[in-house]
Design an enzyme around this catalytic site. Sequence first.
Site, PDB file in Angstrom:
ATOM      1  N   CYS A  70      36.720  63.550  65.420  1.00 55.56           N
ATOM      2  CA  CYS A  70      37.073  64.585  64.470  1.00 55.56           C
ATOM      3  C   CYS A  70      37.602  65.806  65.226  1.00 55.56           C
ATOM      4  O   CYS A  70      37.394  65.949  66.420  1.00 55.56           O
ATOM      5  CB  CYS A  70      35.862  64.980  63.636  1.00 55.56           C
ATOM      6  SG  CYS A  70      35.034  63.591  62.832  1.00 55.56           S
ATOM      7  N   ARG A 126      43.630  62.600  67.830  1.00 55.99           N
ATOM      8  CA  ARG A 126      42.236  62.172  67.857  1.00 55.99           C
ATOM      9  C   ARG A 126      41.917  61.189  66.728  1.00 55.99           C
ATOM     10  O   ARG A 126      40.891  60.519  66.764  1.00 55.99           O
ATOM     11  CB  ARG A 126      41.316  63.402  67.742  1.00 55.99           C
ATOM     12  CG  ARG A 126      41.475  64.381  68.883  1.00 55.99           C
ATOM     13  CD  ARG A 126      40.923  65.756  68.531  1.00 55.99           C
ATOM     14  NE  ARG A 126      39.478  65.792  68.523  1.00 55.99           N
ATOM     15  CZ  ARG A 126      38.730  66.131  69.556  1.00 55.99           C
ATOM     16  NH1 ARG A 126      39.285  66.437  70.710  1.00 55.99           N
ATOM     17  NH2 ARG A 126      37.422  66.177  69.457  1.00 55.99           N
ATOM     18  N   TRP A 155      37.036  61.795  60.771  1.00 50.44           N
ATOM     19  CA  TRP A 155      36.901  60.344  60.755  1.00 50.44           C
ATOM     20  C   TRP A 155      35.593  60.043  60.043  1.00 50.44           C
ATOM     21  O   TRP A 155      34.542  60.529  60.445  1.00 50.44           O
ATOM     22  CB  TRP A 155      36.858  59.763  62.168  1.00 50.44           C
ATOM     23  CG  TRP A 155      38.145  59.210  62.668  1.00 50.44           C
ATOM     24  CD1 TRP A 155      38.902  59.708  63.686  1.00 50.44           C
ATOM     25  CD2 TRP A 155      38.824  58.032  62.220  1.00 50.44           C
ATOM     26  NE1 TRP A 155      40.012  58.933  63.887  1.00 50.44           N
ATOM     27  CE2 TRP A 155      39.981  57.891  63.000  1.00 50.44           C
ATOM     28  CE3 TRP A 155      38.558  57.095  61.215  1.00 50.44           C
ATOM     29  CZ2 TRP A 155      40.888  56.849  62.823  1.00 50.44           C
ATOM     30  CZ3 TRP A 155      39.461  56.049  61.038  1.00 50.44           C
ATOM     31  CH2 TRP A 155      40.604  55.935  61.838  1.00 50.44           C
ATOM     32  N   ASN A 202      31.610  67.837  64.031  1.00 47.37           N
ATOM     33  CA  ASN A 202      31.901  66.597  64.745  1.00 47.37           C
ATOM     34  C   ASN A 202      30.580  65.989  65.207  1.00 47.37           C
ATOM     35  O   ASN A 202      29.684  66.714  65.618  1.00 47.37           O
ATOM     36  CB  ASN A 202      32.755  66.855  65.999  1.00 47.37           C
ATOM     37  CG  ASN A 202      34.140  67.362  65.671  1.00 47.37           C
ATOM     38  OD1 ASN A 202      34.551  67.381  64.521  1.00 47.37           O
ATOM     39  ND2 ASN A 202      34.859  67.790  66.704  1.00 47.37           N
ATOM     40  N   GLY A 203      30.489  64.655  65.190  1.00 46.44           N
ATOM     41  CA  GLY A 203      29.295  63.997  65.710  1.00 46.44           C
ATOM     42  C   GLY A 203      28.438  63.393  64.615  1.00 46.44           C
ATOM     43  O   GLY A 203      28.894  63.171  63.487  1.00 46.44           O
ATOM     44  N   GLU A 237      30.709  46.361  86.983  1.00 46.63           N
ATOM     45  CA  GLU A 237      31.553  47.498  86.614  1.00 46.63           C
ATOM     46  C   GLU A 237      31.332  48.677  87.547  1.00 46.63           C
ATOM     47  O   GLU A 237      32.280  49.366  87.944  1.00 46.63           O
ATOM     48  CB  GLU A 237      31.274  47.890  85.159  1.00 46.63           C
ATOM     49  CG  GLU A 237      31.849  49.214  84.710  1.00 46.63           C
ATOM     50  CD  GLU A 237      33.356  49.302  84.752  1.00 46.63           C
ATOM     51  OE1 GLU A 237      33.897  50.394  84.537  1.00 46.63           O
ATOM     52  OE2 GLU A 237      34.029  48.262  85.015  1.00 46.63           O
ATOM     53  N   LYS A 254      34.234  50.421  89.761  1.00 48.43           N
ATOM     54  CA  LYS A 254      34.562  51.847  89.669  1.00 48.43           C
ATOM     55  C   LYS A 254      34.572  52.496  91.047  1.00 48.43           C
ATOM     56  O   LYS A 254      35.460  53.280  91.378  1.00 48.43           O
ATOM     57  CB  LYS A 254      33.551  52.574  88.788  1.00 48.43           C
ATOM     58  CG  LYS A 254      33.810  52.481  87.311  1.00 48.43           C
ATOM     59  CD  LYS A 254      35.033  53.282  86.898  1.00 48.43           C
ATOM     60  CE  LYS A 254      35.583  52.776  85.589  1.00 48.43           C
ATOM     61  NZ  LYS A 254      36.227  51.462  85.678  1.00 48.43           N
ATOM     62  N   GLU A 264      37.619  51.368  92.937  1.00 47.42           N
ATOM     63  CA  GLU A 264      38.876  51.871  92.367  1.00 47.42           C
ATOM     64  C   GLU A 264      39.206  53.284  92.817  1.00 47.42           C
ATOM     65  O   GLU A 264      40.356  53.581  93.144  1.00 47.42           O
ATOM     66  CB  GLU A 264      38.791  51.870  90.833  1.00 47.42           C
ATOM     67  CG  GLU A 264      38.985  50.523  90.179  1.00 47.42           C
ATOM     68  CD  GLU A 264      38.908  50.635  88.670  1.00 47.42           C
ATOM     69  OE1 GLU A 264      39.777  50.062  87.993  1.00 47.42           O
ATOM     70  OE2 GLU A 264      37.971  51.280  88.156  1.00 47.42           O
ATOM     71  N   HIS A 315      20.555  34.439  97.667  1.00 47.73           N
ATOM     72  CA  HIS A 315      21.517  33.358  97.850  1.00 47.73           C
ATOM     73  C   HIS A 315      22.763  33.822  98.609  1.00 47.73           C
ATOM     74  O   HIS A 315      23.856  33.288  98.391  1.00 47.73           O
ATOM     75  CB  HIS A 315      21.899  32.772  96.487  1.00 47.73           C
ATOM     76  CG  HIS A 315      20.758  32.122  95.788  1.00 47.73           C
ATOM     77  ND1 HIS A 315      20.392  30.803  95.988  1.00 47.73           N
ATOM     78  CD2 HIS A 315      19.854  32.627  94.908  1.00 47.73           C
ATOM     79  CE1 HIS A 315      19.344  30.518  95.249  1.00 47.73           C
ATOM     80  NE2 HIS A 315      18.995  31.606  94.585  1.00 47.73           N
ATOM     81  N   LYS A 364      47.648  52.327  84.927  1.00 48.69           N
ATOM     82  CA  LYS A 364      46.779  52.373  83.758  1.00 48.69           C
ATOM     83  C   LYS A 364      46.879  51.088  82.944  1.00 48.69           C
ATOM     84  O   LYS A 364      45.889  50.583  82.444  1.00 48.69           O
ATOM     85  CB  LYS A 364      47.147  53.576  82.876  1.00 48.69           C
ATOM     86  CG  LYS A 364      46.221  53.775  81.683  1.00 48.69           C
ATOM     87  CD  LYS A 364      44.808  54.088  82.138  1.00 48.69           C
ATOM     88  CE  LYS A 364      43.859  54.257  80.970  1.00 48.69           C
ATOM     89  NZ  LYS A 364      42.461  54.301  81.398  1.00 48.69           N
TER      90      LYS A 364
END
Length: 607
Positions: A2, A27, A74, A98-99, A479, A483, A486, A502, A602
């Site tokens: 929002c 947004r 939203w 918002n939220g 992940e 990160k 990257e 192992h 990207k």
Amino acid sequence: MCGIVGILGKESVADSLVESLRRLEYRGYDSAGVATLEDGHLAVCRAEGKLKNLTHKLFRHPLAGHSGIGHTRWATHGKPSERNAHPHTTKRVAVVHNGIIENFRELKHELEDEGVTFRSDTDTEVVAQLVDREMLQGKGPQAAVAAALPRLKGAFALAFLFDGHDDLMIAARKGSPLALGYGEGQMFLGSDAIALGPFTDVIAYLEEGDWAVITRAGAEIHDESGAIVQRPAIKVPASTLLVDKGNHRHFMAKEIYEQPEVIAHTFGHYLDLAAETVSLPELPFDFAEIDHVSITACGTALYAGAVAEYWFERFGRLPVSTDIASEFRYRETPLNGRGVTIVISQSGETADTLASLRYAKECGQKTIAVVNVATSTIAREADVVLPTLAGPEIGVASTKAFTCQLATLACLAVGIGRARGHLSEDDERRLVRAMVEVPRLMSEALKLSPEIELLARTLAKARDVLYLGRGTNYPLALEGALKLKEISYIHAEGYAGGELKHGPIALIDETMPVVVIAPYDRIFDKTVSNMEEVAARGGRIILLTDRKGAEAASVDAVQKLILPEMPATVAPLVYAIPVQLIAYHTAVLMGTDVDQPRNLAKSVTVE
């Protein structure tokens, strides 16, 4: 996400509010509205749909007034409609928000018991009525807001306007950003600095827990304890107001901190928060008749799919295979018409993922696309599109897109469980309640940033880092390692905790940091045994856990990052925050290009 704007101006503000809201259209939203003070009294105009609908209404029924607030919404609580659009008003106060207010039900019941009548289905109206009650009892606007804010549980940004107070606006933030704009005899408020570009280039950012009493002479800012604090107002270049980093050094940092807000947005799209149920779009097939799910993606999106594999199998009792898109497309996997292929891509243009989607369709599979760009090629070609609603992600290393993928897939998993009869109504309600708490839990996790920044000074000296996790924390370990590779260029690997003996244990020595992701859950003891094996060989352990896990971890030489306690289902979303911050702060210390790391793009649109 929002959008919020506010103006204490020198002339009529309605048109300026709409123009500012237009800068926040990126947004996403499904209704909009503004409130002004006409001759000192609150006047409101709201419309469902796009801003042009609001503009047409304002053309027919203009709003006067030099003070106003505006909002693009939203839908979360309550369907998109003029009735549920913001601002929400009482006789004394107007508010935009918002939220998510997590405890709105309890507050609403409390107010209804006192005779308050609600006119919308939203959680936001509870805030307006709560402040109104305080004012009705004799408090002034500032005291009323100060009394109401501690009652609110969740992640939110708020802006208030008050009947009879033309030179006053109050703003508050907890988990959702707000920026103040300073003009000559004027003041402005926005969800981000982009909204303030037409009016000023002098910006201050409210920090977590801040609330501000704003007049045309300036702003008195209070921290969460109520103490008056100073937040620096800085002059920002005009270019910054086109693509805004806020008060962050990098887009990646901004996008990490946006996660409480965008996750609330995503859950609001896929959950009926009032009924505490999952509300997925109508599917052209019945999951009760599906016998297998194939998930395919690349990079970070693949790890979101790997987390979802656990959820789909646990909640839907449905066999799942997760595969790298570049392998899936060439392996000629046998697929049949009783299966569903789910493809996940931030851009919706990833070449290997698109090719995998087309292969699945050729095999007669039903297809679902989880994408952040609803107009992308993958979205257009899939049978079902589930947008992640993360908003634009500028940093090459994915952060908020990843957690929004997780949020979308979590909702889908619960929907599958209900469709296949493996989750009861009570199970669904319990899982939805857990998801509603995620924005607040993420805000708590973000408070670890200073501690992680200190920790990163040690990591920045390492040549290799190991990440360990079990269950859904195993893909999160993968992940985390990705990160770090990257953006810091430090070699890192992620492993399932049970695989340590192992092979990877051969790497452990006193120079090897080992990041262990281990909330206190049913397999925590197993993870502790892995930590003991690392400690016995001199490895430096960094443990991400909760209070119970920290107390139960008896291993020496452990640095602990303590997160709030939470249901295991939502832990991957919240634990993603410190995993991202570890990589970010390490990369910043090493001086790398965080937003545009070398050799990376990207969107990978070629093989």
